[in-house]
Design an enzyme around this catalytic site. Structure first.
Site, PDB file in Angstrom:
ATOM      1  N   LYS A  44     -52.914 -11.366  30.770  1.00 60.18           N
ATOM      2  CA  LYS A  44     -53.479 -12.247  29.746  1.00 60.18           C
ATOM      3  C   LYS A  44     -53.746 -13.641  30.297  1.00 60.18           C
ATOM      4  O   LYS A  44     -54.201 -14.534  29.600  1.00 60.18           O
ATOM      5  CB  LYS A  44     -52.506 -12.355  28.551  1.00 60.18           C
ATOM      6  CG  LYS A  44     -52.415 -11.103  27.738  1.00 60.18           C
ATOM      7  CD  LYS A  44     -51.498 -11.113  26.519  1.00 60.18           C
ATOM      8  CE  LYS A  44     -50.776 -12.264  26.082  1.00 60.18           C
ATOM      9  NZ  LYS A  44     -49.927 -12.035  24.887  1.00 60.18           N
ATOM     10  N   LYS A  46     -51.362 -15.652  31.230  1.00 59.20           N
ATOM     11  CA  LYS A  46     -50.298 -16.525  30.725  1.00 59.20           C
ATOM     12  C   LYS A  46     -49.060 -16.365  31.607  1.00 59.20           C
ATOM     13  O   LYS A  46     -48.758 -15.291  32.083  1.00 59.20           O
ATOM     14  CB  LYS A  46     -49.899 -16.122  29.297  1.00 59.20           C
ATOM     15  CG  LYS A  46     -50.865 -16.558  28.212  1.00 59.20           C
ATOM     16  CD  LYS A  46     -50.265 -16.217  26.829  1.00 59.20           C
ATOM     17  CE  LYS A  46     -50.486 -17.343  25.858  1.00 59.20           C
ATOM     18  NZ  LYS A  46     -49.955 -17.057  24.525  1.00 59.20           N
TER      19      LYS A  46
HETATM   20  N1  C2G Z   1     -49.148 -18.598  16.142  1.00 53.42           N
HETATM   21  C1  C2G Z   1     -49.304 -19.255  14.920  1.00 53.42           C
HETATM   22  N2  C2G Z   1     -49.272 -20.598  14.878  1.00 53.42           N
HETATM   23  C2  C2G Z   1     -49.099 -21.320  16.010  1.00 53.42           C
HETATM   24  C3  C2G Z   1     -48.920 -20.671  17.245  1.00 53.42           C
HETATM   25  C4  C2G Z   1     -48.949 -19.289  17.291  1.00 53.42           C
HETATM   26  O1  C2G Z   1     -49.466 -18.599  13.870  1.00 53.42           O
HETATM   27  N3  C2G Z   1     -49.088 -22.690  15.911  1.00 53.42           N
HETATM   28  C5  C2G Z   1     -49.194 -17.129  16.145  1.00 53.42           C
HETATM   29  C6  C2G Z   1     -50.351 -16.586  16.979  1.00 53.42           C
HETATM   30  O2  C2G Z   1     -51.571 -16.611  16.225  1.00 53.42           O
HETATM   31  C7  C2G Z   1     -49.882 -15.163  17.263  1.00 53.42           C
HETATM   32  C8  C2G Z   1     -48.350 -15.338  17.370  1.00 53.42           C
HETATM   33  O3  C2G Z   1     -48.028 -16.607  16.758  1.00 53.42           O
HETATM   34  O4  C2G Z   1     -50.176 -14.315  16.150  1.00 53.42           O
HETATM   35  C9  C2G Z   1     -47.864 -15.344  18.793  1.00 53.42           C
HETATM   36  O5  C2G Z   1     -48.583 -16.343  19.486  1.00 53.42           O
HETATM   37  P1  C2G Z   1     -48.720 -16.196  21.102  1.00 53.42           P
HETATM   38  O6  C2G Z   1     -47.382 -15.977  21.677  1.00 53.42           O
HETATM   39  O7  C2G Z   1     -49.582 -17.311  21.576  1.00 53.42           O
HETATM   40  O8  C2G Z   1     -49.505 -14.817  21.186  1.00 53.42           O
HETATM   41  P2  C2G Z   1     -50.839 -14.526  22.009  1.00 53.42           P
HETATM   42  O9  C2G Z   1     -50.694 -15.022  23.382  1.00 53.42           O
HETATM   43  O10 C2G Z   1     -51.957 -14.972  21.181  1.00 53.42           O
HETATM   44  O11 C2G Z   1     -50.769 -12.926  22.147  1.00 53.42           O
HETATM   45  O12 C2G Z   1     -52.384  -8.504  21.887  1.00 53.42           O
HETATM   46  C10 C2G Z   1     -52.268  -9.749  21.215  1.00 53.42           C
HETATM   47  C11 C2G Z   1     -51.694 -10.799  22.119  1.00 53.42           C
HETATM   48  O13 C2G Z   1     -50.505 -10.344  22.735  1.00 53.42           O
HETATM   49  C12 C2G Z   1     -51.419 -12.059  21.299  1.00 53.42           C
END
Ligand code: C2G
Length: 138
Positions: A44, A46
């Site tokens: 990803k 990350k």
């Molecule tokens: N999130 C949120 N508000 C934020 C930060 C994050 O609602 N201020 C939500 C994101 O939208 C996501 C979840 O928290 O639904 C996890 O965020 P991340 O760890 O950044 O996930 P991401 O890297 O977007 O991975 O297959 C899908 C991916 O694995 C999603």
């Protein structure tokens, strides 16, 4: 029992993550979180501060979360929905539209992200001699 699933890295767990997990749980009775493995994070683009095991442990400690499974690839979602008999897939609206293909197998809900917080903001703020929380400012 309505089963919900969501996916993410959840590094440096913060209240934006908790808001999402609470709202996801409010949509049903059982919430599964698929947390990205360290290998999948690399795919990803990350890198996380906490390892997969540490992020899994943190998520398992949250009262809204009933089960934590590994997210190993982009393709597992449809299989997971069938395997775990999922009613609703939930994710933040930064992904709006990206997972509409799951609508053939379950309800798809994109929830509004929590404004003003993110894992990258935490890292930036700390690196910049960081803003401190409101209490300490007053
Ligand atoms: N999130 C949120 N508000 C934020 C930060 C994050 O609602 N201020 C939500 C994101 O939208 C996501 C979840 O928290 O639904 C996890 O965020 P991340 O760890 O950044 O996930 P991401 O890297 O977007 O991975 O297959 C899908 C991916 O694995 C999603």
């Amino acid at each position: 029992m309505k089963k919900i699933i969501t996916y993410g890295t959840f590094d440096l767990l913060h209240y934006g993550h908790i808001n999402l997990l609470k709202k996801a749980k409010d949509l049903g009775q059982y919430l599964i979180v698929a947390v990205s493995t360290d290998e999948f994070n690399k795919l990803k683009g990350k890198s996380s501060y906490f390892s997969f095991e540490e992020r899994k442990f943190l998520l398992e400690s949250i009262k809204y979360v009933d089960e934590v499974i590994p997210e190993k690839n982009w393709e597992q979602k449809e299989i997971d929905v069938l395997k775990y008999n999922i009613d609703t897939f939930v994710i933040g609206d930064d992904w709006k539209g990206e997972f509409d293909f799951l609508k053939n197998s379950c309800e798809v809900v994109y929830l509004p992200r929590t404004i003003g917080i993110s894992t990258s903001k935490i890292k930036t703020d700390i690196n910049n001699g960081g803003e401190i929380c409101q209490l300490e400012r007053s």
